[in-house]
Design a protein around this motif. Structure first.
Motif: not given
Ligand code: HEM
Length: 271
Positions: A145, A148, A152, A174, A178
């Motif tokens: 996580d 990401l 992102f 996004r 996340a």
């Protein structure tokens, strides 16, 4: 379909799709606002009054550790900034605020992106250097996580700088999903336990089958639903829109149940 109805139905389907998104947002807004209030009332009050040992009044893996000044400071930074990041993220999603106060929107956006990165990096430090994790699989889930969130957030910023506004908006959404992973995890755990009236597939080290699905699913499932929502919005077909609207409405019901559980059983008892 009679020709006269052709333009009407897609528009109705668009409205139903949008309404499902708003429904989910209302449940998420209530739950994230409750998360912010809990962080301020529990961690904020104890940290600012110097009662750092009081963090351990609620179940934690590793909160305050006597003598570990660096670890305790990173933990304090992590939990307190969690409330600011969550607030800024929520503010980004309110269209009325975005339209009425564009400069405010830009500033809360910058703060959100910066803090999302700080949260991910401090979280990685707590997990890998301080060693705060229950099992390898739960650590892997939260570390993915973090990766990401960082990727992102970088893409959100890059597309904003390049003035690709629509792509920027999608990466920002996004990043929000996340960065809301740890919140979704709490909501997901409580939703699952309430539906089954028991912690089925869960154990004390967060390595049971349900724990693993929730550990990775707390950000992968919202991200997948978000992609479906984007695609349904662009689709010309009525059924993809209605199908995704049904999924998002179900997600909204599950979110509302999980938020109720998190407030009633995870947060309120410790205030
Ligand atoms: C980006 C959004 C994040 C938010 C809003 C957030 C929020 C929080 C909060 C509120 C706590 C206090 C624990 C509680 O009261 O239950 C916490 C603890 C913690 N967080 Fe995060 N966090 C985020 C991201 C991360 C990431 C990406 C990682 C790891 C890579 C991480 C690792 C940790 C660890 C190890 C703890 C200590 C847990 C314990 O001792 O029980 N966090 N976080």
């Amino acid at each position: 379909m009679p020709a006269a109805l052709a333009p009407v139905r897609p528009r109705l389907a668009d409205r139903i799709l949008k309404a499902s998104g708003v429904l989910w947002f209302v449940a998420a807004f209530a739950g994230q606002a409750a998360f912010i209030l809990f962080i301020l009332a529990f961690y904020g009050v104890r940290t600012l009054s110097g009662n750092w040992a009081g963090w351990n009044d609620k179940p934690l893996i590793e909160g305050h550790v006597a003598g570990d000044d660096v670890g305790n400071s990173v933990f304090a930074l992590h939990v307190l900034l969690a409330s600011v990041m969550t607030l800024c993220g929520l503010m980004q999603l309110i269209p009325q605020l975005r339209r009425a106060q564009p400069p405010l929107h830009r500033w809360t956006g910058r703060i959100f992106l910066t803090l999302a990165a700080v949260m991910a990096l401090s979280g990685v430090w707590l997990t890998t250097v301080r060693g705060t994790f229950l099992s390898e699989i739960s650590a892997a889930a939260i570390l993915l996580d973090a990766v990401l969130i960082l990727v992102f957030a970088a893409l959100t910023l890059r597309n904003a700088v390049m003035r690709r506004i629509e792509i920027h908006r999608r990466w920002a959404m996004r990043t929000f999903m996340a960065a809301s992973g740890v919140w979704f995890l709490r909501v997901g755990i409580m939703g699952w336990v309430l539906i089954n009236q028991a912690p089925i597939g869960m154990n004390d080290t967060m390595s049971g089958p349900a724990d693993v699905v929730l550990g990775f699913g707390c950000y992968l499932i919202p991200l997948a639903l978000l992609e479906l929502y984007f695609r349904a919005g662009r689709s010309q077909g009525v059924w993809p829109k209605l199908g995704v609207a049904a999924l998002v409405a179900a997600a909204a019901a599950f979110t509302a149940l999980g938020v109720f559980g998190a407030v009633a059983l995870m947060w309120l008892p410790y205030l």
